[in-house]
Design a protein around this motif. Structure first.
Motif, mmCIF file in Angstrom:
data_model
loop_
_atom_site.group_PDB
_atom_site.id
_atom_site.type_symbol
_atom_site.label_atom_id
_atom_site.label_comp_id
_atom_site.label_asym_id
_atom_site.label_seq_id
_atom_site.Cartn_x
_atom_site.Cartn_y
_atom_site.Cartn_z
ATOM 1 N N ARG A 1 -5.654 4.929 1.989
ATOM 2 C CA ARG A 1 -6.685 4.793 0.956
ATOM 3 C C ARG A 1 -6.258 3.894 -0.219
ATOM 4 N NH1 ARG A 1 -10.909 8.064 2.078
ATOM 5 N NH2 ARG A 1 -10.512 9.895 3.328
ATOM 6 N N GLY B 1 -6.595 -3.730 0.584
ATOM 7 C CA GLY B 1 -6.702 -2.386 1.133
ATOM 8 C C GLY B 1 -5.638 -2.178 2.190
ATOM 9 N N CYS B 2 -5.466 -0.933 2.585
ATOM 10 C CA CYS B 2 -4.511 -0.592 3.633
ATOM 11 C C CYS B 2 -4.886 -1.333 4.910
ATOM 12 C CB CYS B 2 -4.524 0.922 3.862
ATOM 13 S SG CYS B 2 -3.373 1.470 5.151
ATOM 14 N N PHE C 1 -6.982 0.399 7.611
ATOM 15 C CA PHE C 1 -8.383 0.739 7.401
ATOM 16 C C PHE C 1 -9.229 0.240 8.560
ATOM 17 C CE2 PHE C 1 -12.658 -0.068 5.810
ATOM 18 C CZ PHE C 1 -12.962 1.168 5.277
ATOM 19 N N ALA D 1 -0.436 -4.929 1.785
ATOM 20 C CA ALA D 1 -1.879 -4.678 1.842
ATOM 21 C C ALA D 1 -2.585 -5.893 2.429
ATOM 22 C CB ALA D 1 -2.412 -4.365 0.459
ATOM 23 N N SER E 1 -15.657 -7.803 0.599
ATOM 24 C CA SER E 1 -16.748 -6.839 0.604
ATOM 25 C C SER E 1 -18.056 -7.567 0.873
ATOM 26 C CB SER E 1 -16.828 -6.141 -0.757
ATOM 27 O OG SER E 1 -18.020 -5.401 -0.866
ATOM 28 N N CYS F 1 0.838 -1.200 0.000
ATOM 29 C CA CYS F 1 0.000 0.000 0.000
ATOM 30 C C CYS F 1 0.876 1.254 0.000
ATOM 31 C CB CYS F 1 -0.974 -0.017 1.173
ATOM 32 S SG CYS F 1 -0.247 0.312 2.777
ATOM 33 N N PHE G 1 -6.320 0.792 -2.531
ATOM 34 C CA PHE G 1 -7.416 -0.114 -2.865
ATOM 35 C C PHE G 1 -7.117 -0.780 -4.202
ATOM 36 C CE2 PHE G 1 -11.343 -1.187 -4.961
ATOM 37 C CZ PHE G 1 -12.058 -1.813 -3.961
ATOM 38 N N SER G 2 -7.326 -2.094 -4.269
ATOM 39 C CA SER G 2 -7.141 -2.837 -5.518
ATOM 40 C C SER G 2 -7.987 -4.111 -5.452
ATOM 41 C CB SER G 2 -5.668 -3.200 -5.688
ATOM 42 O OG SER G 2 -5.468 -3.976 -6.836
ATOM 43 N N TRP G 3 -8.820 -4.350 -6.472
ATOM 44 C CA TRP G 3 -9.619 -5.568 -6.505
ATOM 45 C C TRP G 3 -8.726 -6.784 -6.675
ATOM 46 C CZ3 TRP G 3 -14.168 -5.466 -4.605
ATOM 47 C CH2 TRP G 3 -15.005 -4.366 -4.769
ATOM 48 N N ASN H 1 -9.242 -8.299 2.009
ATOM 49 C CA ASN H 1 -10.543 -8.151 2.671
ATOM 50 C C ASN H 1 -11.640 -8.696 1.772
ATOM 51 O OD1 ASN H 1 -9.705 -6.352 4.997
ATOM 52 N ND2 ASN H 1 -8.987 -5.148 3.273
#
Length: 83
Positions: free
Chosen positions: A46, A33-34, A37, A16, A21, A10, A48-50, A19
């Motif tokens: 902030r 994500g970080c 978070f 990273a 969703s 990150c 973020f990567s799929w 996670n």
């Protein structure tokens, strides 16, 4: 759950965190994500990567139906605890 061969770094310089969703828009879709978070004491960068590709329409419908049932059962359980 399979882990990627390379974990992205990150903007903070840390690995990273992977996670999942549980929103109605992207249920069950995993993302990086970080790791800060959600921490009250640290400000995330902030990042973020799929990780997963988008779900197919049928899979999304099935997952949303299951998620709705779980939320309904959780609500009923919480209501029972209050009484």
């Amino acid at each position: 759950m399979e882990m990627p061969e390379v974990i992205p770094v990150c903007h903070c310089g840390n690995p990273a965190k992977l996670n999942t969703s549980w929103s109605n828009d992207k249920p069950g879709r995993r993302f990086f994500g970080c790791k800060k978070f959600g921490s009250r004491f640290r400000k995330p960068c902030r990042f973020f990567s799929w990780f997963d590709p988008p779900l197919r329409p049928h899979s999304r419908i099935v997952l949303l139906g299951l998620l709705k049932k779980v939320r309904t059962l959780d609500d009923a359980r919480k209501k029972e605890r209050r009484t």
